[in-house]
Design a protein around this motif. Sequence first.
Motif, PDB file in Angstrom:
ATOM      1  N   GLY A  14       4.657  49.092  33.537  1.00 54.85           N
ATOM      2  CA  GLY A  14       3.473  48.760  32.732  1.00 54.85           C
ATOM      3  C   GLY A  14       2.370  48.153  33.598  1.00 54.85           C
ATOM      4  O   GLY A  14       1.246  48.681  33.660  1.00 54.85           O
ATOM      5  N   TYR A  47       1.019  50.783  36.099  1.00 51.44           N
ATOM      6  CA  TYR A  47       0.101  51.732  35.461  1.00 51.44           C
ATOM      7  C   TYR A  47      -1.277  51.088  35.242  1.00 51.44           C
ATOM      8  O   TYR A  47      -2.315  51.731  35.450  1.00 51.44           O
ATOM      9  CB  TYR A  47       0.692  52.188  34.131  1.00 51.44           C
ATOM     10  CG  TYR A  47      -0.215  53.074  33.332  1.00 51.44           C
ATOM     11  CD1 TYR A  47      -0.364  54.419  33.648  1.00 51.44           C
ATOM     12  CD2 TYR A  47      -0.931  52.559  32.254  1.00 51.44           C
ATOM     13  CE1 TYR A  47      -1.209  55.233  32.917  1.00 51.44           C
ATOM     14  CE2 TYR A  47      -1.774  53.366  31.515  1.00 51.44           C
ATOM     15  CZ  TYR A  47      -1.917  54.700  31.848  1.00 51.44           C
ATOM     16  OH  TYR A  47      -2.750  55.488  31.118  1.00 51.44           O
ATOM     17  N   ALA A  48      -1.256  49.808  34.847  1.00 51.76           N
ATOM     18  CA  ALA A  48      -2.515  49.119  34.522  1.00 51.76           C
ATOM     19  C   ALA A  48      -3.411  48.925  35.744  1.00 51.76           C
ATOM     20  O   ALA A  48      -4.608  48.678  35.594  1.00 51.76           O
ATOM     21  CB  ALA A  48      -2.224  47.770  33.861  1.00 51.76           C
ATOM     22  N   THR A  49      -2.869  49.039  36.956  1.00 50.68           N
ATOM     23  CA  THR A  49      -3.722  48.886  38.142  1.00 50.68           C
ATOM     24  C   THR A  49      -4.676  50.060  38.302  1.00 50.68           C
ATOM     25  O   THR A  49      -5.705  49.936  38.959  1.00 50.68           O
ATOM     26  CB  THR A  49      -2.889  48.814  39.449  1.00 50.68           C
ATOM     27  OG1 THR A  49      -2.201  50.060  39.640  1.00 50.68           O
ATOM     28  CG2 THR A  49      -1.897  47.665  39.420  1.00 50.68           C
TER      29      THR A  49
END
Lengths: 353, 353
Positions: free
Chosen positions: A115, A118-120
């Motif tokens: 999670g 992915y958010a980077t």
Amino acid sequence: MTFEEARAQLPVLERLAYLNAGTNGPLARTTIEAFERELERDLADGRSGTGYIERMLALREDVRSAFAGVLRVDPSRIALVESTTRGCATVLTGLGLTAEDEVVTTDQEHFGLMGPLYATGARIAIVEADEDAMLAAVTPRTKLIATSHVLWTTGRRLDLARLKADSGLPLLIDGAQSAGAIPVDVGDIDFYTVSAQKWLCAPDPAGALYVRDAELVRVKTPSYFSQDAYEPTGAFTAKEGAARFDAGWIGIPQLSAIQAALATHPEWRYERAAQMAARCRELLEPLVEVATPPGHSTLVSFRPSGDPAELVAALHERGVIVRELPGRNLVRASCGWWTSEDDLQRLADGVGA
Amino acid sequence: MTFEEARAQLPVLERLAYLNAGTNGPLARTTIEAFERELERDLADGRSGTGYIERMLALREDVRSAFAGVLRVDPSRIALVESTTRGCATVLTGLGLTAEDEVVTTDQEHFGLMGPLYATGARIAIVEADEDAMLAAVTPRTKLIATSHVLWTTGRRLDLARLKADSGLPLLIDGAQSAGAIPVDVGDIDFYTVSAQKWLCAPDPAGALYVRDAELVRVKTPSYFSQDAYEPTGAFTAKEGAARFDAGWIGIPQLSAIQAALATHPEWRYERAAQMAARCRELLEPLVEVATPPGHSTLVSFRPSGDPAELVAALHERGVIVRELPGRNLVRASCGWWTSEDDLQRLADGVGA
């Protein structure tokens, strides 16, 4: 400490074959006593004053040192974070990754890593959880290898020293299923985050983050504990070392209980846990397909002939606590130093029934 | 519930004039009982299984609803975060601010807001904590006004409705010194984060974040609780509403204790807390310079004639618990609904001595 003495610290084992430390470990009576003693003190005396704050700060350093002991590193390289999810997010946000950067990871990671990764917004190369496949996925744009030490699904252990030596890249390691279960040598690894509520039997949530060189990571979500001094603008002098990544306030009861929990583990913990995992696989192999490679970890994941959820429920009825791995058709047993032959027999009897 | 009945829930008040809810509130016996009951259950029964997880998830929703009750908003707009620091960081990282953007704030904010704000890299306009000054600092590049509702230093309360109406900008509000102390009307405010361990008397740390429209903020540090479903890449379907910003696992004992704590407050809490703050200022005004404007909050900050740290220590010796505000030459007393005339007399006697 004998096995019987050590095991007697953990009341849940009197009744249940509790084989799910991979979710949350069994709690010791002394851990809960420490927690309750401090709750009662907070209730009677309040939660403020110079002495209170000083005691809380000293306990943070005691807990930091206890985590450092588990990883056999200097306490100055340990940050107190409440979970491996927070540990991963702290590193991933602090590295300043962009869409131009690539990160190599595996198809067996927990959302606590995936999670935040992915958010980077970085490009993610997802490969089989195998050292050759991971190294082959490295390109000139790869900035990081992010993976578990022990996969939460199959219990496979990755050769981190090889991944580091052969890639030369920074490694971010999710140690949720390793710290406290198997001996960990962080070696040249850059970032290693651990859970304490699992194999270290602490209250939930609790954890830590090892950072080899704090200067390589920006503090993107500073807490009050991140700084030694700050200006009205919020500009701050970061604490020396990894303490700058401390995630925030932890209450004295929780700190005391973590400290107590980390002191409950006998010296022979790793040897015995490995023996019990080997014994578990020995008992299960005639009955089911075991997915965990031998000698890798303290998890034993297996593919039952029937529905995994039904088996987990049936085992629960017999007082045997294991978990299903949804979508993977696997059931996972967690073997700790506290696991007895009888626990494993009860599991095998239930699986065979 | 009479005053005597309500106050009797809080054992610390039997002995101490505990006037420091602005740091950590007094704990109720029922709060600690709920905590210990669940710790004992975890100890005896373990911490896993379908029923355990379902119970934990249900408790999260109960706690979410309880926070929603404090702010008189829909629970779908509440995220569970452990602190206002985390609440601020969640919004500030999620807004994607750049060095081109400006944020207006005041010179009286806590590091829990200023640290994460500084870390965004946005340009920060710091002005006096005054509505006129703040509105005058707004430029075409201003993307956010970030401030406290009640300043933790002087106890001044800002007119949020005016800041919102006159600026038309998103507002991020640090409610650490307001929620549970004064009635809060979030109105058109976009982001409002609260502490529970202060005026709501919950175990530490605990808190929540109100987000009016979750779609306006990216989830930059997702937790397992942020998603309904995810892919191997980490790409995830965010939960509906503010729950996507939930910071992570909270143990059942802690959840149960937060729930119990939020249920201890009598209906007349705000009226009585305001009365006691007014009475506190009445008793102190002949003795010291009171910095808090009348009628603003439940904090009463004052400038002692001598050294603030020495006064705080001397009051502590008399069983009167207040705090110093370092570098500001102020001492701060926190008056709750539980504060008695006798508590305030003890404070005044100590200050006058």
